[in-house]
Enzyme design. Sequence first.
Site, PDB file in Angstrom:
ATOM      1  N   CYS A   6       5.164  31.053  -5.524  1.00  0.00           N
ATOM      2  CA  CYS A   6       5.730  31.246  -6.859  1.00  0.00           C
ATOM      3  C   CYS A   6       7.204  30.886  -6.933  1.00  0.00           C
ATOM      4  CB  CYS A   6       5.550  32.705  -7.291  1.00  0.00           C
ATOM      5  SG  CYS A   6       6.445  33.888  -6.256  1.00  0.00           S
ATOM      6  N   GLN A   7       7.830  30.540  -5.826  1.00  0.00           N
ATOM      7  CA  GLN A   7       9.278  30.336  -5.855  1.00  0.00           C
ATOM      8  C   GLN A   7       9.699  29.285  -6.878  1.00  0.00           C
ATOM      9  OE1 GLN A   7       7.357  30.333  -3.131  1.00  0.00           O
ATOM     10  NE2 GLN A   7       8.426  31.118  -1.332  1.00  0.00           N
TER      11      GLN A   7
END
Length: 398
Positions: free
Chosen positions: A97-98
């Site tokens: 998800c970064q």
Amino acid sequence: MEFKVASLFAGVGGICLGFKNATFADNSYKMVWANEIDEYAVETYKTNFNHAMIDGDIEKILQPDREEDEEKREVYYQKREQLLHHKIDVLTAGFPCQAFSIAGYRKGFDDERGNLFLSIIDLIQQLGQRHDKPKMLFLENVKNLKSHDKGRTYRVIKEKLEEEGYTVKEAVLNTKEYTRLPQNRERIYIIAFRDSKEAENFLMFNHLEDYKVERNDEKRIEDIKSVLDLHLSESVAGKYYYTKEKYPDYFLTETEYKNIDEEIRKEHRINIDEEITEEYEFYQVRRGMYVRKNMNGVCPTLTANMGTGGHNVALIKVKDGVRKLTPAETFKLQGFPVGNGYKLPETYKGRPFSDGRLYKQAGNAVSVDVAQLIATEMLKAVEAAKQPQDDKSELVPN
């Protein structure tokens, strides 16, 4: 019926454990394999699951020719064969998800990590060539995915899934609203079905209000007690305690604060003994500048950077002082039954397993109870699709 499940970006198994626990009627799930690149997360996963863990870079496993080293390339070919050997009914992925996080760079598909979503599509296609595409998908990401780049990033994701023949549904759920886990954690959950009738019968996201749990103050305290190890004391868990000897700047008296030169002293005086006074509440020292109580009455969102040091692990008031949450408690806040069937590794490669690694793993994990709730609803949809019915009321909680 037992549906075979595979998990990409499995972490320490939050989604996997949720699916393992989910049942409806005579339907259940069986984990076949999982994939994870982080060696420390792999160790925690293998400590708790018996099925195959195919560790390594999923991009190179799915495309071995990208690896220049011949020996490594052969290993990747073997791992790809392991992935493709079984027909898979459900593919799950808490994909990185970064690239989509508000706290990150917001680059989306311009970020290499954002492109890891395309590995999901790659695997779906390769499974389809070998056997058949998975009949269901369960994907999880940060809430911001839906709004990233004015919605364009998610639109691409949805379109690519639809191109593979899936009907896609999505919703943002907060762990504290839909489970008894006392953690504020908003995530987007993307559910997809190849069978349009099953998709039509997946009603949860249309009736989310019906799934919310009631949490008055009495129940809130019960939930917090269930995840905190209140039997611990400073004599056995001293490294988690905040004391003036260890953190003198966090226990300043008014006199000590005034004696600090105005040019170098902080804007706010911090004294943990004075500011962290209530049990069954969660506090944080924000940027080393001030103490904040979480006004939701539950733990603030656990994050991966809990493992990077500093003072970013939530603090609690206990009978003999103030301490930060232990790694076990952060795992429990994600729904892992530590001490009751789930174990945290103590060593790895002959060295103690660091708390920092465990904090990071808990922060990256998917809440087990949310995964189980949605996985159960997916089984309900499959069951309901077998028989046409005008009244779907039995599929939604009263």
